[in-house]
Design an enzyme around this catalytic site. Structure first.
Site, PDB file in Angstrom:
ATOM      1  N   GLU A 135       0.826  -1.214   0.000  1.00  0.00           N
ATOM      2  CA  GLU A 135       0.000   0.000   0.000  1.00  0.00           C
ATOM      3  C   GLU A 135       0.864   1.269   0.000  1.00  0.00           C
ATOM      4  O   GLU A 135       0.650   2.187   0.798  1.00  0.00           O
ATOM      5  CB  GLU A 135      -0.960   0.005   1.195  1.00  0.00           C
ATOM      6  CG  GLU A 135      -1.922  -1.167   1.199  1.00  0.00           C
ATOM      7  CD  GLU A 135      -2.957  -1.080   2.325  1.00  0.00           C
ATOM      8  OE1 GLU A 135      -2.654  -0.472   3.369  1.00  0.00           O
ATOM      9  OE2 GLU A 135      -4.072  -1.599   2.151  1.00  0.00           O
ATOM     10  N   GLU A 167      -6.065  -8.155   0.202  1.00  0.00           N
ATOM     11  CA  GLU A 167      -6.506  -8.227   1.594  1.00  0.00           C
ATOM     12  C   GLU A 167      -7.999  -7.946   1.662  1.00  0.00           C
ATOM     13  O   GLU A 167      -8.490  -7.009   1.029  1.00  0.00           O
ATOM     14  CB  GLU A 167      -5.774  -7.195   2.476  1.00  0.00           C
ATOM     15  CG  GLU A 167      -4.273  -7.371   2.552  1.00  0.00           C
ATOM     16  CD  GLU A 167      -3.594  -6.271   3.365  1.00  0.00           C
ATOM     17  OE1 GLU A 167      -4.295  -5.586   4.154  1.00  0.00           O
ATOM     18  OE2 GLU A 167      -2.376  -6.086   3.223  1.00  0.00           O
TER      19      GLU A 167
END
Length: 476
Positions: A113, A258
């Protein structure tokens, strides 16, 4: 993703299936061999890592489990700035495990991220060059057909001005940076990896419609040009698909890096909601229906496998409670992954510390001036994220809160007698102080792994040198 052990169980999910994120930011890690056995016994055949820990990868060797190995964000700059560094990283963390340990590595996650809005552009200019160098290193090593490089991105890299998927596009401030990555992924047959969290939407917006976060069909649907969206996941996923399509990459494969729901640390983070969300997601993907814009199997990794009590709580106290298993490998709730004939299978062979806890002395006065600073100290070096409004330990009285803090510190510090002093306010008990939903932890024995052996050798060498120096000094 969690897929079944084909050799042992009937095929239930498509090949894409479901996987699990295996994070290791814990004060007491489960030994990797125990986790790998737990993965296999739960029929989980795909795993996503956040680093390239040698012991973890070695334990995954010959297991058949498909691996996405991780490269942390702090490695992006050095890898971006040096092709030699990229080649060395790939050689040590990918090639060697493929050839020597027979690890089934399929992906390299370049960063984690890195474009997250809260990073304020820290990794904006190093992510693409790092991906470029890792890709080139994979090609040079002759493994680029087997191992694909990708960048797990948060869903905040795209947006929709009106909330409808069809209006989706990449965020204006990072649009060109994302497209660079997308083109490189497309050119090399690699997937776009995105992390989607309906829980976060509920966490940051008290007015978010709760039912829309789940898959029960109880929410009011969102109509997008005649297409109804009954849950946030489908809408969020298809916002990305629209963004890719608008920019000329409508066929790029998408992996859900995720997805999950925490069980503690917030009023909406609890066992019931976590079970509802994760079981709903499993049912949602099991039929291979996909989303309106992407019919077919969904490639996803549940977040997360095991709780991590050393994670940063800057995003929220819930960060340490994403696991479907507690830190000791015990299932938190009933969850049918479709890979076994029962629910989750607990870890075997886990060794707990002695059954004793640290609590506030029964005769201690709550008005003692040392109470507040000792609790603050215990929580700063322990884990008090289960204390708070509508958390699992939210109903404890003052004495219970203090005891919980003391015990967390005591367990994390391996039950050392010196870790249960707190200015004479604490005492050790062999009677479990857990109350209702509030579990006072009993820590597992620490795992040191190969690093401990390496450290031990270094220490022995240093001791030998020190002894020699002292000997020569005293004989002069």
């Amino acid at each position: 993703m969690l897929v079944l052990l084909v050799s042992l169980l009937p095929m239930v999910f498509p090949v894409n299936g479901i996987g699990a994120n295996w994070g290791t930011q814990a004060t007491h890690r489960l030994p990797p061999d125990i986790v790998v056995r737990m993965l296999r016994e739960n029929g989980i055949q795909k795993v996503k890592l956040f680093d390239a820990d040698y012991d973890t990868l070695k334990a995954l060797g010959k297991s058949g489990i498909e691996v996405m190995v991780g490269m942390p964000n702090d490695m992006l700059a050095p890898i971006a700035g040096s092709m030699k560094a990229a080649e060395k990283w790939v050689s040590e963390n990918v090639s060697s495990h493929l050839s020597t340990n027979n690890v089934n590595i399929r992906y390299v996650a370049v960063g984690n991220e890195p474009f997250l809005a809260t990073y304020n552009g820290t990794f904006l200019r190093t992510t693409y060059p790092a991906l470029q160098n890792i890709q080139a290193a994979l090609i040079k090593a002759g493994i680029s057909n087997q191992v694909k490089a990708t960048v797990p991105l948060n869903a905040d890299v795209y947006e929709s001005p009106n909330g409808l998927p069809s209006a989706g596009d990449f965020r204006a401030d990072i649009h060109d940076f994302v497209l660079q990555i997308v083109k490189l992924l497309s050119d090399n047959g690699a997937p776009f990896t995105v992390n989607i969290y309906p829980f976060i939407s509920l966490y940051i917006d008290p007015n978010f419609p709760v039912d829309y976060a789940f898959f029960d069909g109880n929410a009011s649907p969102v109509n997008d040009g005649g297409t109804n969206y009954n849950n946030m996941f489908d809408a969020n996923h298809d916002t990305l698909v629209w963004a890719l399509q608008k920019n000329g990459f409508g066929n790029l494969p998408v992996i859900i890096g995720e997805i999950g729901w925490p069980t503690d640390g917030d009023r909406n983070a609890n066992l019931d909601y976590a079970r509802r969300f994760n079981q709903g997601f499993m049912s949602h993907v099991s039929g291979g229906k996909g989303t309106p814009m992407r019919p077919g199997p969904i490639d996803a990794y549940l977040f997360s496998l095991i709780d991590e009590d050393a994670k940063s709580i800057q995003p929220g106290n819930f960060e340490r409670h994403w696991g479907v298993f507690y830190f000791d490998g015990q299932p938190k709730y009933s969850l049918n992954l479709g890979t076994t004939n029962s629910g989750l299978v607990p870890a075997r062979g886990v060794q707990e510390l002695e059954r004793k806890w640290c609590i506030l002395k029964p005769d201690a006065k709550l008005t003692d001036p040392q109470v507040a600073p000792t609790v603050s100290y215990a929580c700063s070096l322990g884990d008090c994220t289960s204390l708070g409004y509508q958390t699992s330990c939210g109903s404890l009285d003052s004495q219970g809160n203090i005891s919980y803090a003391y015990n967390s510190y005591y367990q994390i510090h391996n039950q050392l007698d010196s870790a249960c002093k707190f200015q004479g306010l604490a005492t050790i008990t062999r009677s479990d102080p857990s109350v209702g939903s509030c579990k006072f932890s009993l820590q597992i024995k620490p795992y040191y792994g190969a690093a401990a052996h390496r450290l031990s050798s270094i220490e022995k060498t240093l001791c030998s040198i020190l002894f020699l120096v002292l000997f020569l000094w005293t004989t002069q």
